[in-house]
Design a protein around this motif. Structure first.
Motif, PDB file in Angstrom:
ATOM      1  N   ALA A 143       0.847  -1.189   0.000  1.00 23.44           N
ATOM      2  CA  ALA A 143       0.000   0.000   0.000  1.00 23.44           C
ATOM      3  C   ALA A 143       0.886   1.244   0.000  1.00 23.44           C
ATOM      4  CB  ALA A 143      -0.904  -0.004   1.233  1.00 23.44           C
ATOM      5  N   VAL A 144       0.397   2.282  -0.610  1.00 25.53           N
ATOM      6  CA  VAL A 144       1.138   3.546  -0.671  1.00 25.53           C
ATOM      7  C   VAL A 144       0.329   4.621   0.042  1.00 25.53           C
ATOM      8  CG1 VAL A 144       2.056   5.364  -2.155  1.00 25.53           C
ATOM      9  CG2 VAL A 144       2.344   2.956  -2.801  1.00 25.53           C
ATOM     10  N   ARG A 145       0.952   5.217   1.022  1.00 25.50           N
ATOM     11  CA  ARG A 145       0.321   6.272   1.826  1.00 25.50           C
ATOM     12  C   ARG A 145       0.996   7.596   1.493  1.00 25.50           C
ATOM     13  NH1 ARG A 145      -0.357   5.717   8.398  1.00 25.50           N
ATOM     14  NH2 ARG A 145      -1.602   7.626   8.773  1.00 25.50           N
ATOM     15  N   LEU A 146       0.254   8.506   0.935  1.00 25.81           N
ATOM     16  CA  LEU A 146       0.780   9.821   0.569  1.00 25.81           C
ATOM     17  C   LEU A 146       0.329  10.827   1.622  1.00 25.81           C
ATOM     18  CD1 LEU A 146       2.058  11.944  -1.321  1.00 25.81           C
ATOM     19  CD2 LEU A 146      -0.111  11.968  -2.593  1.00 25.81           C
ATOM     20  N   MET A 147       1.300  11.396   2.326  1.00 23.24           N
ATOM     21  CA  MET A 147       0.992  12.431   3.304  1.00 23.24           C
ATOM     22  C   MET A 147       1.479  13.773   2.787  1.00 23.24           C
ATOM     23  SD  MET A 147       1.823  12.712   7.401  1.00 23.24           S
ATOM     24  CE  MET A 147       0.386  11.709   7.834  1.00 23.24           C
ATOM     25  N   LEU A 148       0.563  14.729   2.717  1.00 21.90           N
ATOM     26  CA  LEU A 148       0.853  16.072   2.214  1.00 21.90           C
ATOM     27  C   LEU A 148       0.775  17.058   3.370  1.00 21.90           C
ATOM     28  CD1 LEU A 148      -1.405  15.739  -0.927  1.00 21.90           C
ATOM     29  CD2 LEU A 148       1.079  15.987  -1.001  1.00 21.90           C
ATOM     30  N   THR A 149       1.882  17.749   3.642  1.00 26.60           N
ATOM     31  CA  THR A 149       1.934  18.683   4.760  1.00 26.60           C
ATOM     32  C   THR A 149       2.081  20.111   4.249  1.00 26.60           C
ATOM     33  OG1 THR A 149       4.346  18.589   5.055  1.00 26.60           O
ATOM     34  CG2 THR A 149       3.028  16.882   6.139  1.00 26.60           C
ATOM     35  N   GLY A 150       1.586  21.072   5.045  1.00 29.41           N
ATOM     36  CA  GLY A 150       1.555  22.449   4.598  1.00 29.41           C
ATOM     37  C   GLY A 150       2.403  23.409   5.400  1.00 29.41           C
ATOM     38  N   ASP A 151       3.320  22.889   6.225  1.00 31.52           N
ATOM     39  CA  ASP A 151       4.125  23.800   7.043  1.00 31.52           C
ATOM     40  C   ASP A 151       5.590  23.388   7.135  1.00 31.52           C
ATOM     41  OD1 ASP A 151       3.736  21.541   8.635  1.00 31.52           O
ATOM     42  OD2 ASP A 151       3.398  22.676  10.477  1.00 31.52           O
ATOM     43  N   GLU A 152       6.074  22.591   6.184  1.00 28.87           N
ATOM     44  CA  GLU A 152       7.456  22.114   6.257  1.00 28.87           C
ATOM     45  C   GLU A 152       8.456  23.259   6.196  1.00 28.87           C
ATOM     46  OE1 GLU A 152      11.379  20.614   5.046  1.00 28.87           O
ATOM     47  OE2 GLU A 152      10.085  22.005   3.952  1.00 28.87           O
ATOM     48  N   GLU A 153       8.183  24.250   5.355  1.00 27.67           N
ATOM     49  CA  GLU A 153       9.147  25.336   5.173  1.00 27.67           C
ATOM     50  C   GLU A 153       9.251  26.252   6.388  1.00 27.67           C
ATOM     51  OE1 GLU A 153      11.193  25.272   2.961  1.00 27.67           O
ATOM     52  OE2 GLU A 153      10.405  24.482   1.090  1.00 27.67           O
ATOM     53  N   ILE A 154       8.329  26.112   7.329  1.00 21.23           N
ATOM     54  CA  ILE A 154       8.365  26.966   8.523  1.00 21.23           C
ATOM     55  C   ILE A 154       8.426  26.135   9.803  1.00 21.23           C
ATOM     56  CG2 ILE A 154       7.361  29.031   7.506  1.00 21.23           C
ATOM     57  CD1 ILE A 154       4.636  28.151   8.503  1.00 21.23           C
ATOM     58  N   GLY A 155       8.977  24.907   9.713  1.00 22.77           N
ATOM     59  CA  GLY A 155       9.288  24.160  10.919  1.00 22.77           C
ATOM     60  C   GLY A 155       8.468  22.934  11.221  1.00 22.77           C
ATOM     61  N   SER A 156       7.329  22.725  10.540  1.00 21.44           N
ATOM     62  CA  SER A 156       6.507  21.509  10.697  1.00 21.44           C
ATOM     63  C   SER A 156       5.928  21.339  12.093  1.00 21.44           C
ATOM     64  CB  SER A 156       7.328  20.263  10.322  1.00 21.44           C
ATOM     65  OG  SER A 156       7.847  20.369   9.024  1.00 21.44           O
ATOM     66  N   ALA A 157       5.630  22.434  12.776  1.00 23.82           N
ATOM     67  CA  ALA A 157       5.090  22.333  14.131  1.00 23.82           C
ATOM     68  C   ALA A 157       3.745  21.613  14.151  1.00 23.82           C
ATOM     69  CB  ALA A 157       4.952  23.724  14.744  1.00 23.82           C
ATOM     70  N   VAL A 158       2.899  21.886  13.166  1.00 24.37           N
ATOM     71  CA  VAL A 158       1.584  21.250  13.099  1.00 24.37           C
ATOM     72  C   VAL A 158       1.685  19.818  12.590  1.00 24.37           C
ATOM     73  CG1 VAL A 158      -0.640  21.272  11.899  1.00 24.37           C
ATOM     74  CG2 VAL A 158       0.286  23.393  12.856  1.00 24.37           C
ATOM     75  N   SER A 159       2.459  19.613  11.557  1.00 27.34           N
ATOM     76  CA  SER A 159       2.480  18.308  10.890  1.00 27.34           C
ATOM     77  C   SER A 159       3.335  17.263  11.596  1.00 27.34           C
ATOM     78  CB  SER A 159       2.954  18.466   9.443  1.00 27.34           C
ATOM     79  OG  SER A 159       4.222  19.069   9.376  1.00 27.34           O
ATOM     80  N   ARG A 160       4.265  17.691  12.435  1.00 29.97           N
ATOM     81  CA  ARG A 160       5.210  16.739  13.038  1.00 29.97           C
ATOM     82  C   ARG A 160       4.530  15.549  13.721  1.00 29.97           C
ATOM     83  NH1 ARG A 160      10.348  17.899  17.158  1.00 29.97           N
ATOM     84  NH2 ARG A 160      10.934  15.698  17.399  1.00 29.97           N
ATOM     85  N   PRO A 161       3.550  15.735  14.620  1.00 27.98           N
ATOM     86  CA  PRO A 161       2.966  14.546  15.268  1.00 27.98           C
ATOM     87  C   PRO A 161       2.276  13.601  14.291  1.00 27.98           C
ATOM     88  CG  PRO A 161       1.733  16.538  15.823  1.00 27.98           C
ATOM     89  CD  PRO A 161       2.983  16.982  15.155  1.00 27.98           C
ATOM     90  N   HIS A 162       1.704  14.134  13.235  1.00 29.22           N
ATOM     91  CA  HIS A 162       1.048  13.289  12.234  1.00 29.22           C
ATOM     92  C   HIS A 162       2.090  12.512  11.425  1.00 29.22           C
ATOM     93  CE1 HIS A 162      -2.640  15.323  13.280  1.00 29.22           C
ATOM     94  NE2 HIS A 162      -2.101  16.495  12.987  1.00 29.22           N
ATOM     95  N   ILE A 163       3.196  13.170  11.121  1.00 29.08           N
ATOM     96  CA  ILE A 163       4.295  12.504  10.408  1.00 29.08           C
ATOM     97  C   ILE A 163       4.843  11.351  11.232  1.00 29.08           C
ATOM     98  CG2 ILE A 163       6.683  12.813   9.620  1.00 29.08           C
ATOM     99  CD1 ILE A 163       5.875  15.735   8.911  1.00 29.08           C
ATOM    100  N   GLU A 164       5.116  11.626  12.500  1.00 32.23           N
ATOM    101  CA  GLU A 164       5.709  10.604  13.359  1.00 32.23           C
ATOM    102  C   GLU A 164       4.770   9.417  13.545  1.00 32.23           C
ATOM    103  OE1 GLU A 164       8.670  13.402  16.081  1.00 32.23           O
ATOM    104  OE2 GLU A 164       6.617  13.036  16.757  1.00 32.23           O
ATOM    105  N   ALA A 165       3.485   9.684  13.699  1.00 26.54           N
ATOM    106  CA  ALA A 165       2.514   8.599  13.874  1.00 26.54           C
ATOM    107  C   ALA A 165       2.404   7.752  12.614  1.00 26.54           C
ATOM    108  CB  ALA A 165       1.146   9.171  14.251  1.00 26.54           C
ATOM    109  N   ALA A 166       2.403   8.402  11.453  1.00 26.13           N
ATOM    110  CA  ALA A 166       2.288   7.659  10.195  1.00 26.13           C
ATOM    111  C   ALA A 166       3.526   6.814   9.931  1.00 26.13           C
ATOM    112  CB  ALA A 166       2.057   8.628   9.038  1.00 26.13           C
ATOM    113  N   ALA A 167       4.697   7.390  10.144  1.00 30.63           N
ATOM    114  CA  ALA A 167       5.951   6.686   9.856  1.00 30.63           C
ATOM    115  C   ALA A 167       6.105   5.444  10.728  1.00 30.63           C
ATOM    116  CB  ALA A 167       7.138   7.621  10.054  1.00 30.63           C
TER     117      ALA A 167
END
Length: 385
Positions: A143-167
């Motif tokens: 399966a391929v899971r595509l995660m699209l985040t909208g704050d990487e260029e400014i530190g990923s404060a919002v997306s970080r917990p979602h990234i870590e949980a998915a990975a």
């Protein structure tokens, strides 16, 4: 098994469609600081992926607050193939609204230039065409899971917990950040940011020069101490990027500030430098010092499983007819968070080009089939495992 070379050939055959897809995404202006533009663009990016790949079997959208939302889409793997591969992409860019008016996506031979084309909308398109090619060629894949985040260029404060949980639940995370010459990135430095503010006592520089306490003079004394925290032997760099302060030539400065960027490869170095920064003091007791230290990203160092997957990438390179080189870089990405958890991550799988965050940002058209095939080859070998 389907060869990676077959995927490369498939993408080359469909290159006009691939470039049209890339143009479609680059036309969506998505500066990190503009919640309204990010919110408007994300449904269009999702619609594009669904048009190419069909409806996902799982979907989640996480509220980004003042920043861009996180979109998480999963497409099923081949029958009998277990596990999921995470493709992590950010859709925000550093380019402000209106940039396209003077700098649209433009092709000159093999060079394709435009805002965000390299960092990293090419990576989103590559992920979509990777899965499309594997399906069309009948190749087995997880399966391929595509995660699209909208704050990487400014530190990923919002997306970080979602990234870590998915990975944590995936076989590997593939990050299609820009590639320098086709090399994959297995090491990135961690980042520590510091904002230093000195408050002094204003007075007239001519009429009452000794009544004041200069914040500018004090921060000038601090800067050499800050820079001295670098340790080249350990790969630790320190840069004072901006300095500002004072209100006039003839005024003893009441306030001064500087912004500090620290890069470390060794996690212990982050603690050493942060502690040293927090221990700094001003010399003039009439001044005060405020130090804000942000442990922005931990270093990205390869895990044993990462090294095993890099070995798979080398096998794919043999099929494609070129060696896969690995690279350590000073810049950070969301891969830093994943590696710090001891999870496997391969970075730098995106467009081959140069100039991220610069007006000469570009990719090579010829690099798109190659990089897409590299991603596909790794995914297929994971299915075989």
């Amino acid at each position: 098994m389907t060869s990676a070379a077959a995927v490369r050939d498939y993408v080359e055959t469909h290159i006009d469609e691939v470039l049209a897809d890339l143009d479609r995404l680059v036309r969506l202006e998505t500066p990190s600081s503009r919640r309204d533009l990010l919110e408007a663009a994300l449904p269009q990016i999702e619609a594009y992926a669904v048009e190419r790949l069909g409806e996902p079997v799982a979907r989640a959208r996480h509220d980004g607050g003042e920043r861009g939302d996180v979109l998480d889409l999963t497409w099923a793997g081949s029958p009998g193939v277990a596990g999921t591969v995470l493709s992590l992409c950010h859709y925000d860019t550093v380019w402000p609204e209106g940039t396209l008016a003077t700098w649209p996506l433009t092709r000159d031979g093999d060079v394709l230039t435009g805002p965000g084309v390299l960092d990293m909308k090419a990576g989103i398109v590559q992920t979509v065409w990777m899965l499309r090619a594997l399906r069309e060629l009948g190749a087995s894949h997880p399966a391929v899971r595509l995660m699209l985040t909208g704050d990487e260029e400014i530190g990923s404060a919002v997306s970080r917990p979602h990234i870590e949980a998915a990975a944590a639940g995936c076989l590997v995370t593939l990050i299609s950040e820009p590639s320098a010459g086709g090399a994959v990135k297995v090491q990135r430095k961690g980042t520590v940011f510091a904002d230093v503010t000195v408050t002094g006592l204003e007075s007239h520089a001519g009429l009452d020069p000794y009544a004041g306490a200069s914040a500018v003079h004090e921060i000038a004394k601090l800067i050499p101490k800050i820079v001295a925290l670098a340790d080249r032997s350990k790969g630790t760099t320190v840069n004072v990027g901006t300095v500002e302060g004072g209100s006039g030539r003839n005024v003893i400065a009441g306030q001064a500030r500087c912004a500090v960027d620290v890069r470390v490869q060794d996690p212990d170095e982050a603690e050493r430098v942060a502690s040293a920064l927090e221990a700094l003091q001003v010399e003039d007791e009439r001044c005060s010092l405020e130090m804000y230290v942000d442990h922005n990203r931990p270093p990205m160092n390869p895990t044993p499983r990462t090294e095993e997957i890099v070995a798979l990438a080398h096998r794919v390179g043999e099929d494609l007819g070129f060696p896969i080189e690995t690279q350590a870089v000073g810049g950070a990405s969301d891969g830093n968070f994943i590696a710090a958890l001891g999870l496997p991550v391969i970075d730098g799988l995106g467009g081959i080009g140069a100039g991220p965050h610069a007006r000469h940002e570009h990719i090579t058209v010829s690099g798109l089939p190659r990089q897409t095939a590299l991603m596909a080859g790794i995914v297929e070998l994971l299915a075989a495992e």
